[in-house]
Scaffold this motif. Structure first.
Motif, short mmCIF file in Angstrom:
data_model
loop_
_atom_site.label_atom_id
_atom_site.label_comp_id
_atom_site.label_asym_id
_atom_site.label_seq_id
_atom_site.Cartn_x
_atom_site.Cartn_y
_atom_site.Cartn_z
N ARG A 36 0.80 -1.22 0.00
CA ARG A 36 0.00 0.00 0.00
C ARG A 36 0.84 1.27 0.00
N THR A 86 -4.00 -1.12 -2.44
CA THR A 86 -4.64 -1.56 -1.21
C THR A 86 -5.63 -2.68 -1.49
N LYS A 88 -8.90 -4.31 -0.77
CA LYS A 88 -10.17 -3.88 -0.18
C LYS A 88 -11.06 -5.05 0.21
N ASP A 89 -10.90 -6.17 -0.46
CA ASP A 89 -11.75 -7.31 -0.18
C ASP A 89 -10.99 -8.59 -0.47
N CYS A 101 -8.46 -5.21 -5.39
CA CYS A 101 -7.43 -4.23 -5.03
C CYS A 101 -7.70 -2.89 -5.70
N ILE A 102 -7.38 -1.82 -4.98
CA ILE A 102 -7.47 -0.47 -5.52
C ILE A 102 -6.05 0.01 -5.78
#
Length: 425
Positions: A36, A86, A88-89, A101-102
């Motif tokens: 991240r 990042t 996210k899930d 992912c973002i």
């Protein structure tokens, strides 16, 4: 949505994540690291003091120098690295994980057969320990102060008190002295220091910084800015309020422990050890979800990054074996016995070599670590000195189980069967 697929994905680009990924790549599997931050290296990049690498590289390095050794290897490898990304899930079903992912390039969905958690740990803050008093500016975690000084170039205050004697706090007491601040005291609630002995000597004694043991911070004073703290000695387990005293200061650094960064693990439904706050893992460092492994400080907080790398390399090798369809058929549960706070992993394989990590609950010289299976002593090991701040390692393998009936060691998911119990005397 961008769709990607790898044999293995590592979440976290610190020492643990890089060590595990390099091992997987060496085993011939495609691998990606998701980080991240905007660079690899993790918390090491702000640890500019030396003392790293004595075990891993047989020389003394700073944190960035230690990280650089691994970063250079990763960049020369075929490992895919996704920075500023990042997770996210996370969904793990029947040995296959899917991550949402973002990233700067948008949303990605990554599928993998093996997932390694290496997110590291975070600091406890004032809310976790509930220090009474007002809420002025000037209260920082020691790690945040370290980043401000070493990375951002800011000095957070002039007169400093450190609450808690964890290693980061001890190192920051020295660092603040180096930049011209007056460190008035380190206050520790326990009757013994929480940090390594070498840091007590090099960071406190060498700088004549007072250490108050068996002392609790019972108030923080100040309106807009910290003006001081109240310290109350603990005698026979009770606060001696009549002996409370005040230390004037404008900055308070909290070094009151680290916690595995496991919000993602909890969201994924992994079983969490309430003592370590990390996932339960078996002898292959695999969590309660098939194909999901954990290593480093996200599993349990280590003393040295050298031990993080050692454990993470094993996690990489175990994940490679899992990808080949190998996993121990027989495992025995471990248990923390007398004077032992926790044992990791929570299961061992009697037909494999296992490395066990544990923490003592006592301070003692000439201690004996004993491993029992029922009434039988499997192995014992002498330790010159044990204390809660220093992790103990214990190796066991097939030779230790010679003569033990494997039928008697079998257990089921309902909790039946024996334990391997570790104790310290």
């Amino acid at each position: 949505m961008k769709e990607l697929q790898y044999d293995a994905v590592v979440i976290g680009g610190g020492a643990a994540g890089m060590a595990a990924a390099l091992e997987l790549e060496a085993e011939g599997f495609t691998c990606a690291i998701i980080e991240r931050e905007d660079c690899l290296g993790g918390i090491l990049m702000q640890c500019i003091h030396n003392g790293f690498g004595l075990h891993e590289f047989k020389e003394e390095l700073t944190g960035p120098e230690f990280a650089e050794r691994f970063i250079n290897r990763v960049l020369k490898s075929k490992i895919s690295v996704y920075l500023n990304t990042t997770v996210k899930d996370l969904d793990s079903v029947q040995g296959t994980s899917a991550l949402i992912c973002i990233s700067p390039d948008g949303v990605m969905r990554i599928q993998t057969r093996a997932l390694l958690l290496a997110m590291g740990c975070r600091e406890r803050n004032r809310g976790n320990i509930r220090i009474p008093g007002s809420r002025p500016a000037g209260v920082y975690t020691a790690g945040l102060a370290q980043r401000l000084v070493n990375i951002e170039g800011y000095i957070p205050g002039k007169e400093v008190v450190v609450i808690g004697s964890g290693d980061i706090g001890l190192i920051m007491a020295r660092r603040m002295s180096w930049v011209g601040c007056k460190v008035k005291a380190v206050v520790e609630i326990m009757p013994y220091p929480a940090g390594l002995t070498r840091n007590i000597v090099q960071c406190l004694r060498d700088f004549d910084i007072p250490l108050y043991l068996s002392s609790q911070t019972t108030a923080i004073y100040g309106n807009d800015r910290v003006q001081g703290i109240e310290v109350t000695p603990i005698e026979n387990g009770i606060l001696a309020s009549a002996k409370s005293f005040r230390i004037d200061c404008d900055t308070v650094l909290l070094s009151v422990g680290l916690v595995p960064e496991n919000e993602l693990s909890r969201a994924a439904g992994l079983e969490i050890n309430p003592v370590t706050n990390g996932p339960f893992v078996d002898s292959f460092l695999m969590t309660s979800a098939d194909g999901v492994f954990a290593c480093g400080n996200v599993l349990h907080v280590h003393d040295l990054v050298d031990w993080v790398c050692e454990e993470s390399r094993r996690a990489g090798r175990y994940a490679a074996r899992w990808l080949r369809g190998e996993h121990p058929a027989l495992q025995i549960r471990t248990k923390a016995g007398s004077n032992v706070r926790y044992v990791n992993p929570s299961r061992v394989a009697p037909d494999c070599e296992n490395i066990i990590y544990m923490r003592s609950m006592i301070v003692k010289n000439d201690a004996v670590v004993e491993l029992r299976l029922g009434d039988r002593v499997i192995r014992s090991k002498k330790e010159r000195h044990v204390q809660p701040s220093e992790m103990i390692s214990f190796k066991i393998g097939p030779k230790d189980f010679e003569g033990v009936s494997m039928e008697q060691t079998r257990f089921d998911d309902s909790g039946g069967g024996p334990f391997l119990e570790f104790s310290i005397s």
